[in-house]
Design an enzyme around this catalytic site. Structure first.
Site, PDB file in Angstrom:
ATOM      1  N   CYS A  57      18.059   3.661 -10.662  1.00 36.23           N
ATOM      2  CA  CYS A  57      19.529   4.167 -11.336  1.00 36.23           C
ATOM      3  C   CYS A  57      19.625   4.866  -9.892  1.00 36.23           C
ATOM      4  O   CYS A  57      19.503   6.453  -9.808  1.00 36.23           O
ATOM      5  CB  CYS A  57      19.586   5.291 -12.701  1.00 36.23           C
ATOM      6  N   TRP A  90      16.702   2.363 -22.324  1.00 35.86           N
ATOM      7  CA  TRP A  90      15.308   2.256 -20.604  1.00 35.86           C
ATOM      8  C   TRP A  90      14.407   2.053 -21.360  1.00 35.86           C
ATOM      9  O   TRP A  90      14.241   2.556 -22.590  1.00 35.86           O
ATOM     10  CB  TRP A  90      15.462   3.637 -19.937  1.00 35.86           C
ATOM     11  N   THR A 124      21.278   7.433 -21.799  1.00 39.22           N
ATOM     12  CA  THR A 124      21.183   7.006 -19.921  1.00 39.22           C
ATOM     13  C   THR A 124      19.824   8.446 -19.647  1.00 39.22           C
ATOM     14  O   THR A 124      19.467   9.162 -20.347  1.00 39.22           O
ATOM     15  CB  THR A 124      21.911   8.466 -20.026  1.00 39.22           C
ATOM     16  N   TYR A 188      32.149   2.154  -8.935  1.00 38.84           N
ATOM     17  CA  TYR A 188      32.018   1.862 -10.527  1.00 38.84           C
ATOM     18  C   TYR A 188      33.438   1.270 -11.265  1.00 38.84           C
ATOM     19  O   TYR A 188      33.771   0.344 -11.428  1.00 38.84           O
ATOM     20  CB  TYR A 188      31.334   2.536 -11.070  1.00 38.84           C
TER      21      TYR A 188
END
Length: 318
Positions: A57, A90, A124, A188
């Protein structure tokens, strides 16, 4: 994953016909030297906190690099989720038994729910977890790296870089804002555009910003002069993913990074500095984007290219 599922820093995928929008509502708790009475802030305390950051990430990669550059490895431990995740969380699939060896949990979501039982937003990275309770402290990626510099200063190594130079801070803040909106988030905006019109506008915004950076870096080694700053770290984690992922997967294909002389030299310059390239995992980066974004890549096939050997060639900028 559904078109509203969470990715990296909680970005909400665009719906058909609309532009990409990023969910920027983070846990605002901070870790500070002197927590103000009445706040939920936590105190700086060596050995108490664990940074959970996936190498895949870009937002988490910043915190890994900053922790390394400042020499905080001995006072803040680190756990690394694997490069792929489901729509739920995750996971620690790279660790023995699929469990974080310090926190004893298989999913980062467990730390979120331990503090907020009804937490419903995206799980996140980066996130900082209190090892004493197993509860998440914060997932505010921008605030995390800023606090690692200002709040943990007494634990920095003697030769730690000045990532937030006082005499350049106002200008640096402006540069970082533009880098974030137009480049970090810009790729993005291209990749998850919900219409041709949204994509075309995003593409133009991104390359306008890259052209601005190309020109700026023609006159200085780094974004703010002759020394690295937080601004360079924030740009680097997008640049290092540009050719392997964003150029093709996100359709940011006017040109490759390797075709922009100053940006390519600058990116290699950073990559070859301690703390940067040794914290890049190209295999995890590619696995993450191509295997998680099944709406963009339904078969989950990971490209063999591009050739990444150029990252270790002389930058010509030293």
């Amino acid at each position: 994953m559904s078109e509203h599922s969470e990715h990296d820093k909680g970005g909400v995928y665009s719906t058909k016909g609309k532009a990409f929008e990023r969910d920027s509502n983070y846990i605002t708790t901070r870790i500070v030297v002197d927590p103000e009475p009445g706040t939920n802030d936590f105190p700086v305390e060596p050995g108490r906190y664990r940074l959970i950051a996936a190498y895949a990430c870009p937002w988490a990669n910043r915190s890994i690099i900053v922790r390394d550059l400042l020499g905080l490895g001995d006072v803040i431990s680190m756990g690394n989720p694997g490069p792929t995740h489901d729509a739920d969380s995750w996971t620690f699939d790279l660790d023995p038994g699929g469990v974080d060896p310090v926190l004893g949990i298989p999913r980062l979501k467990d730390a979120y729910l331990k503090r907020f039982p009804d937490y419903s937003r995206g799980i996140t990275v980066p996130a900082i977890v209190d090892e004493t309770t197993g509860e998440v402290v914060t997932n505010d990626f921008a605030q995390i790296t800023e606090d690692l510099f200002f709040q943990w200063k007494q634990y920095h190594r003697a030769d730690a870089p000045d990532l937030w130079p006082t005499d350049r801070r106002d200008e640096m803040e402006e540069v970082m804002r533009r880098v974030y909106t137009e480049v970090n988030n810009g790729v993005y905006r291209c990749g998850f555009a919900g219409s041709q019109e949204a994509y075309d506008a995003a593409y133009d915004r991104l390359f306008t910003a890259l052209d601005w950076l190309e020109e700026r870096l023609g006159g200085s080694r780094f974004l703010m002069g002759d020394a690295i700053t937080e601004a360079d770290i924030r740009l680097f984690t997008t640049l290092v993913r540009f050719d392997p992922v964003y150029h093709g997967h996100f359709k940011c294909n006017r040109n490759k990074l390797t075709e922009m002389v100053n940006l390519w030299g600058y990116a290699r310059d950073l990559y070859q500095l301690p703390g940067f390239g040794d914290n890049v995992r190209f295999d995890q980066i590619k696995d993450h984007y191509y295997k998680v974004h099944l709406d963009l890549n339904p078969l989950g096939i990971v490209p063999k290219g591009p050739d990444l050997s150029g990252w270790t060639t002389p930058s010509g900028r030293g």
